[in-house]
Scaffold this motif. Structure first.
Motif, mmCIF file in Angstrom:
data_model
loop_
_atom_site.group_PDB
_atom_site.id
_atom_site.type_symbol
_atom_site.label_atom_id
_atom_site.label_comp_id
_atom_site.label_asym_id
_atom_site.label_seq_id
_atom_site.Cartn_x
_atom_site.Cartn_y
_atom_site.Cartn_z
ATOM 1 N N ASP A 118 44.056 11.686 76.080
ATOM 2 C CA ASP A 118 42.738 12.184 77.013
ATOM 3 C C ASP A 118 42.057 10.925 77.680
ATOM 4 O O ASP A 118 41.639 10.977 78.775
ATOM 5 C CB ASP A 118 41.662 12.850 75.784
ATOM 6 N N ILE A 119 42.050 9.870 77.197
ATOM 7 C CA ILE A 119 41.615 8.586 77.766
ATOM 8 C C ILE A 119 42.429 8.284 79.062
ATOM 9 O O ILE A 119 41.854 8.289 80.260
ATOM 10 C CB ILE A 119 41.403 7.106 76.897
ATOM 11 N N GLU A 120 43.688 8.562 79.112
ATOM 12 C CA GLU A 120 44.547 8.475 80.058
ATOM 13 C C GLU A 120 44.504 9.541 81.195
ATOM 14 O O GLU A 120 44.409 9.325 82.522
ATOM 15 C CB GLU A 120 46.090 8.092 79.533
ATOM 16 N N GLN A 121 44.184 10.832 80.698
ATOM 17 C CA GLN A 121 44.096 11.779 81.565
ATOM 18 C C GLN A 121 42.859 11.566 82.531
ATOM 19 O O GLN A 121 42.592 11.717 83.502
ATOM 20 C CB GLN A 121 44.026 13.129 80.913
ATOM 21 N N ALA A 122 41.658 11.291 81.674
ATOM 22 C CA ALA A 122 40.488 10.987 82.525
ATOM 23 C C ALA A 122 40.663 9.759 83.344
ATOM 24 O O ALA A 122 40.136 9.991 84.658
ATOM 25 C CB ALA A 122 39.458 10.557 81.435
ATOM 26 N N ARG A 123 41.185 8.729 83.075
ATOM 27 C CA ARG A 123 41.458 7.619 83.935
ATOM 28 C C ARG A 123 42.427 8.136 85.227
ATOM 29 O O ARG A 123 41.720 7.602 86.368
ATOM 30 C CB ARG A 123 42.201 6.497 83.199
ATOM 31 N N SER A 124 43.161 8.943 85.060
ATOM 32 C CA SER A 124 44.157 9.273 86.167
ATOM 33 C C SER A 124 43.421 10.200 87.205
ATOM 34 O O SER A 124 43.850 10.312 88.183
ATOM 35 C CB SER A 124 45.483 10.387 85.551
ATOM 36 N N GLU A 125 42.252 10.839 86.708
ATOM 37 C CA GLU A 125 41.362 11.452 87.405
ATOM 38 C C GLU A 125 40.150 10.696 88.081
ATOM 39 O O GLU A 125 39.208 11.120 88.627
ATOM 40 C CB GLU A 125 40.932 12.720 86.737
ATOM 41 N N GLY A 126 40.116 9.435 87.847
ATOM 42 C CA GLY A 126 39.106 8.644 88.366
ATOM 43 C C GLY A 126 37.839 8.534 87.575
ATOM 44 O O GLY A 126 36.738 8.491 87.791
ATOM 45 N N LYS A 127 38.114 9.073 86.176
ATOM 46 C CA LYS A 127 36.811 9.136 85.452
ATOM 47 C C LYS A 127 37.018 8.731 84.239
ATOM 48 O O LYS A 127 37.798 7.995 83.798
ATOM 49 C CB LYS A 127 36.677 10.765 84.959
ATOM 50 N N ARG A 128 35.738 8.874 83.351
ATOM 51 C CA ARG A 128 35.818 8.144 81.944
ATOM 52 C C ARG A 128 35.861 9.374 80.747
ATOM 53 O O ARG A 128 35.207 10.483 81.235
ATOM 54 C CB ARG A 128 34.512 7.358 81.598
ATOM 55 N N LEU A 129 36.345 9.025 79.814
ATOM 56 C CA LEU A 129 36.308 10.163 78.553
ATOM 57 C C LEU A 129 35.040 10.076 77.704
ATOM 58 O O LEU A 129 34.782 9.038 77.371
ATOM 59 C CB LEU A 129 37.678 10.155 77.587
ATOM 60 N N ALA A 130 34.542 11.271 77.671
ATOM 61 C CA ALA A 130 33.207 11.413 76.836
ATOM 62 C C ALA A 130 33.512 12.682 75.822
ATOM 63 O O ALA A 130 33.917 13.626 76.497
ATOM 64 C CB ALA A 130 32.038 11.525 77.584
ATOM 65 N N ILE A 131 33.456 12.663 74.478
ATOM 66 C CA ILE A 131 33.379 13.767 73.622
ATOM 67 C C ILE A 131 32.106 13.814 73.275
ATOM 68 O O ILE A 131 31.413 13.017 72.717
ATOM 69 C CB ILE A 131 34.471 13.108 72.874
ATOM 70 N N THR A 132 31.845 15.263 72.916
ATOM 71 C CA THR A 132 30.747 15.692 72.344
ATOM 72 C C THR A 132 30.834 16.487 71.028
ATOM 73 O O THR A 132 31.803 17.270 71.223
ATOM 74 C CB THR A 132 29.742 16.507 73.418
ATOM 75 N N PHE A 133 30.209 15.971 70.101
ATOM 76 C CA PHE A 133 30.200 16.571 68.648
ATOM 77 C C PHE A 133 29.161 17.586 68.508
ATOM 78 O O PHE A 133 27.923 17.042 68.765
ATOM 79 C CB PHE A 133 30.225 15.427 67.602
ATOM 80 N N GLU A 134 29.419 18.810 68.374
ATOM 81 C CA GLU A 134 28.465 19.688 68.258
ATOM 82 C C GLU A 134 28.608 20.791 66.968
ATOM 83 O O GLU A 134 29.793 20.384 66.319
ATOM 84 C CB GLU A 134 28.290 20.767 69.633
ATOM 85 N N GLN A 135 27.654 21.705 66.576
ATOM 86 C CA GLN A 135 27.869 22.510 65.368
ATOM 87 C C GLN A 135 27.077 23.810 65.708
ATOM 88 O O GLN A 135 26.387 23.903 66.638
ATOM 89 C CB GLN A 135 27.565 22.019 64.341
ATOM 90 N N ARG A 136 27.621 24.758 65.056
ATOM 91 C CA ARG A 136 27.034 26.224 65.287
ATOM 92 C C ARG A 136 25.766 26.165 64.675
ATOM 93 O O ARG A 136 25.445 25.481 63.785
ATOM 94 C CB ARG A 136 27.873 26.955 64.378
ATOM 95 N N GLY A 137 24.572 26.822 65.398
ATOM 96 C CA GLY A 137 23.429 27.025 65.287
ATOM 97 C C GLY A 137 22.749 25.691 65.418
ATOM 98 O O GLY A 137 21.411 25.736 65.099
#
Length: 198
Positions: free
Chosen positions: A46-65
């Motif tokens: 995912d880090i590499e995919q983001a870099r190949s698109e000229g972007k940075r990877l950010a992940i968001t942890f969320e939960q139901r409700g």
């Protein structure tokens, strides 16, 4: 004023008075953005995919409700200025803090979303984790993260964190709080926000 002109003014005023549209909720109970990226949750890939698109990877942890996650989606990620900046500069991947989807950590260990959250020490939702431009060899995603934003904040704190990471403020020596205060003062000087906004 004619009746037609009066009707147009009334309709326009009513349109601006409408509350923000509700954001779609997926089968997992999480709020969704159509521009989030769906991946196999392999951190290095995912880090590499983001870099190949000229972007940075950010992940968001969320939960139901999670009411703070809802606010983040409805008030922040739906704001055109915030949304457009993030979409242009980051690849966002959503994680369910109590989910069972498979995750591959940077050290090669296979986890689930919920065991990844525990291993990485994330307990609040939303928590946004910003990864480096290049995946390090070994270690965990939490160890590699250049910044973490636990919780929901006001528009400018939220957006400025993304800007600080994108501008590599973590390398410049300017602490995020100093960066944020500087940007807020500039926005106030331009008349773009009031005293109580952050």
């Amino acid at each position: 004023m004619s009746r037609i002109a009066s009707l147009v003014v009334t309709l326009v005023a009513a349109t601006f008075a409408l509350p923000a549209l509700a954001v779609e909720i997926g089968g997992d109970g999480l709020h969704k953005q159509e521009w989030f990226t769906i991946t196999f949750r392999d951190m290095a890939e995912d880090i590499e995919q983001a870099r190949s698109e000229g972007k940075r990877l950010a992940i968001t942890f969320e939960q139901r409700g999670c009411i703070y996650c809802r606010d983040m989606h409805e008030k922040l990620l739906s704001d055109p200025e915030v949304r457009d900046y993030i979409r242009e500069n980051f690849m966002m991947v959503q994680y369910n803090m109590f989910g069972d989807e498979e995750v591959t950590d940077l050290d090669g260990s296979i986890l689930t979303e919920k065991t990844a959250a525990r291993k990485w020490g994330y307990v609040f939702t939303p928590t946004i984790v910003f990864l480096p431009e290049v995946a390090p060899e070994g270690g965990t995603a939490a160890q590699a993260a250049v910044a973490t934003m636990p919780g929901a904040f006001g528009k400018w704190t939220f957006l400025n964190m993304f800007k600080w990471v994108n501008e590599k403020g973590y390398e410049s020596g300017e602490h995020f709080q100093h960066y944020h205060a500087r940007i807020i003062n500039e926005l106030r000087a331009e008349g773009r926000l009031g005293e109580g906004e952050n």
